[in-house]
Design a protein around this motif. Sequence first.
Motif, short mmCIF file in Angstrom:
data_model
loop_
_atom_site.label_atom_id
_atom_site.label_comp_id
_atom_site.label_asym_id
_atom_site.label_seq_id
_atom_site.Cartn_x
_atom_site.Cartn_y
_atom_site.Cartn_z
N PHE A 80 -16.95 -75.71 -38.36
CA PHE A 80 -15.62 -75.86 -37.77
C PHE A 80 -14.95 -74.50 -37.56
N GLN A 81 -15.20 -73.57 -38.45
CA GLN A 81 -14.62 -72.24 -38.26
C GLN A 81 -15.25 -71.54 -37.05
N VAL A 82 -16.56 -71.72 -36.89
CA VAL A 82 -17.25 -71.13 -35.73
C VAL A 82 -16.71 -71.74 -34.44
N LEU A 83 -16.58 -73.07 -34.43
CA LEU A 83 -16.05 -73.74 -33.24
C LEU A 83 -14.62 -73.29 -32.97
N HIS A 84 -13.82 -73.20 -34.01
CA HIS A 84 -12.43 -72.77 -33.84
C HIS A 84 -12.36 -71.40 -33.19
N ASP A 85 -13.15 -70.46 -33.70
CA ASP A 85 -13.10 -69.09 -33.18
C ASP A 85 -13.64 -69.00 -31.75
N LYS A 86 -14.79 -69.64 -31.51
CA LYS A 86 -15.45 -69.46 -30.21
C LYS A 86 -14.80 -70.31 -29.11
N LEU A 87 -14.43 -71.55 -29.45
CA LEU A 87 -13.84 -72.41 -28.43
C LEU A 87 -12.44 -71.94 -28.07
N ARG A 88 -11.69 -71.52 -29.03
CA ARG A 88 -10.33 -71.00 -28.79
C ARG A 88 -10.40 -69.76 -27.90
N ASN A 89 -11.33 -68.84 -28.25
CA ASN A 89 -11.48 -67.62 -27.45
C ASN A 89 -11.91 -67.96 -26.03
N TRP A 90 -12.79 -68.93 -25.91
CA TRP A 90 -13.34 -69.27 -24.59
C TRP A 90 -12.27 -69.85 -23.67
N ILE A 91 -11.54 -70.83 -24.17
CA ILE A 91 -10.63 -71.58 -23.30
C ILE A 91 -9.27 -70.92 -23.16
N ILE A 92 -8.71 -70.43 -24.26
CA ILE A 92 -7.34 -69.91 -24.21
C ILE A 92 -7.31 -68.44 -23.83
N GLU A 93 -8.07 -67.62 -24.56
CA GLU A 93 -7.99 -66.18 -24.31
C GLU A 93 -8.71 -65.77 -23.03
N GLN A 94 -9.85 -66.37 -22.78
CA GLN A 94 -10.59 -66.00 -21.57
C GLN A 94 -10.28 -66.91 -20.39
N GLU A 95 -9.56 -68.00 -20.67
CA GLU A 95 -9.18 -68.96 -19.63
C GLU A 95 -10.40 -69.42 -18.85
N ARG A 96 -11.45 -69.80 -19.60
CA ARG A 96 -12.68 -70.27 -18.97
C ARG A 96 -12.61 -71.77 -18.76
N ASP A 97 -13.64 -72.30 -18.13
CA ASP A 97 -13.68 -73.71 -17.72
C ASP A 97 -13.64 -74.64 -18.92
N SER A 98 -12.53 -75.40 -19.07
CA SER A 98 -12.39 -76.31 -20.21
C SER A 98 -12.90 -77.71 -19.89
N ALA A 99 -13.26 -77.97 -18.63
CA ALA A 99 -13.76 -79.29 -18.26
C ALA A 99 -15.27 -79.40 -18.49
N ALA A 100 -15.94 -78.29 -18.74
CA ALA A 100 -17.38 -78.31 -18.98
C ALA A 100 -17.67 -78.97 -20.32
N PHE A 101 -18.84 -79.60 -20.43
CA PHE A 101 -19.20 -80.17 -21.72
C PHE A 101 -19.69 -79.06 -22.65
N VAL A 102 -19.70 -79.35 -23.95
CA VAL A 102 -20.08 -78.36 -24.95
C VAL A 102 -21.52 -78.61 -25.40
N LEU A 103 -22.30 -77.57 -25.36
CA LEU A 103 -23.66 -77.61 -25.86
C LEU A 103 -23.71 -76.72 -27.10
N LEU A 104 -23.87 -77.32 -28.26
CA LEU A 104 -23.99 -76.55 -29.49
C LEU A 104 -25.44 -76.11 -29.65
N VAL A 105 -25.65 -74.82 -29.70
CA VAL A 105 -26.99 -74.25 -29.84
C VAL A 105 -27.10 -73.65 -31.24
N LEU A 106 -27.90 -74.28 -32.09
CA LEU A 106 -28.11 -73.77 -33.45
C LEU A 106 -29.27 -72.79 -33.46
#
Length: 748
Positions: free
Chosen positions: A247-273
């Motif tokens: 959850f911390q990884v998702l919080h940091d990466k998803l927040r940065n992706w959508i809010i700070e970089q204003e990237r595509d939020s309609a795309a689906f999420v693929l978690l790559v372990l």
Amino acid sequence: MLLGESVEPEVVRIPKARELVQLLQSEVLPFVSFSDVTRRLDGWELVQVEVCPEVPTFPANDIRFLEPILIEFDPEDRSQPNAIALRPDFPRVPHTYMVERGKPLRLCLFDEPYSEQRLLWTASAYLRQLKTWLSKTATGTLHQPGQSVEPFLPGSPAQVVLPSQLFEADYSSESQLLSMDVLPRNAPPGFTLVTRRQGAGVHNEPDLKCIALVVETAHQTQSGLTHHPKNLFQLREFLEWMNTDLFQVLHDKLRNWIIEQERDSAAFVLLVLRIPVRRSDDGTPEMIEVRAFQVAGSARHLGKSLGYFDEVEGTIGALIGEPKATSESQDLALLPLNPVSDLNRRDAQILSGTRGLPDSRILTVGAGALGSQTLLNLARGGFGTWTVIDHDVLLPHNLVRHALPGTGVGLEKARALSYFVNRLHEDGRAVDSLVADVLAYPTTDELRAKLDSAEVSVDFSASVAVARWLALDAPGDSRRISVFLNHDGTDLVILVEDRARSMRLDQIEAQYYGAVIERKEFEGHLLYRGEQLRYGRTCRDITSTLSQDTISLFSGIAARALKDRIANPESSLAIWRTSVNQSVSYHSVELAVPFESRYGDWRISTDKRTLQKLHDLRQHALPNETGGVLLGYPDQLHKVLYVVGALPSPPDSEEWPTSYVRGSEGLKQAIDEVSSRTAGYVGYLGEWHSHPDKSSCEPSQEDLQFLAWLTEYMFLDGMPGLMAIVCEDGEISWRTATLSNSKNPDDR
């Protein structure tokens, strides 16, 4: 219920279960005993046994002297009998599989699919393998030192092709936006996801866009397979066991992706372990296990469900506070995907066994049937970076034996082949192209630049003019190679210059004709027995009958031969001949050192083997003079006379110690035979005779008179008069003359 209802051994229905029970009741195997047999409502039958493995005093893993095991049998026999450890504290070790957390472990007894096991399956062999598995696990020897480390998560029938960099150890773990196509398939789950390659030339819109969020764990020690997480909460639990806060990884990466970089939020999420897996606690990672999960809904939906941000009137804003921990994450379903690395040139080289070979810059002239298929064979394996040069267009009749598909009809072969081959690999820009006629004058700056940058130039054109241009006129110092089929398409020929170009392609070509004349195994090599067909309406619209299977055979041989020969710095000449029973014989021709001499406007080109033959004929005739006919062919453009052989003195010749008169008995038949064996290319080129020991190698007055006659005779064919005088100590004097100087041929 795991065990089901107990049944009597006599009423066991499933054949394999019945065979196992009967074997156990016979008590012929001392290491295993029968406990019970049950049947579930779904028809599966389960046999309980107790196994006595060989356990050392201090076992490497907690295997007991008596292990209760349950063996499941499928009533349809579609899946293999499963061995399940009934002891609750059975150790998590490699080659075990957890179906669901808290359930008993399954043992992985075999490394081949059940479809193969079924052919040889017996109850006795199965029980012996079960005992072996337990015994080797007890001693820590089940997982072999050279065997790959065990992954943590099983595969999935749903496959996704991802960029190869995601699988590399030094990947930076940065998230990225991927375009994907959904390709339907008949087998479950009914689709395959394929990442769009950058610069692939596909202009239609992709089916999907996804945010690949990379989660990398700390180093983990192999311990057997676990079950697939079904939702985000279960995945979080699995990663907590690996000391990773999902959850911390998702919080940091998803927040940065959508809010700070204003990237595509309609795309689906693929978690790559990415799980670095090591063999032991004190070892280093030997494998990066990559697994992927598609999260239900969009990135916007995921972020809002976990409380990372909210949306007001279409605007997304970050929320202050800790991310949510549990409840909503249980509703976020996961689709496990089996990730497959896209193919890059490096991996292609590994898979094809070409790693370590020189990655040469190769220029090819000719993108016809043999050239296109040979190039495709080599490029598939990541061998070489290529420039394809051809000015021809792909026409319908070419499809019978060309590498390009029918969609290429009407396109320029060089460009279409470059486009097609470059799509083989993820990083595919290994093939460049130039639409040009190399024989057009003058040589363009673009063609000159490509020749200058090449390390190897390969002629696939089957044109003598092109091969001669490469040998004598083409700029650059690249090593030259010629690859072609004989007229019938039954034999493959490869001529290779040495890396230093001390032996040119045209000189090797001359020795090729010499070998065709001299060697019995090449009889019929250049005879044409096929049929010519007209594909168009002009006089030059003619093609030959030649099957795809022949081109496929020889393109495979040519590809392998080119890899070997480019790595070898020596020159070579080889011929592969096929027979009526489809067998292929290999013939190598030992090359002799070239010899060239210039006289007047002409250059005489031959080799030390031909010169030695002339000396041997002279030596055999001593003390008399002798002579005969020179065999070869001219190159009028470059003013070269190629001497490839010599005929000895005819039997009706007159030989004396101080003079020689050549006869003619059998001479025409011998020359006609040479012409026939070489498809009319090699014929009469001039005369040779010897001088006795202690004599000058300069022509006598009689020799000059004969040369004048010879010049007039050769003038009828537009050829110069050529005469060779063979003397002692290996000396040979060459003379040429044309009508313009025949009155005084020695005055040069």
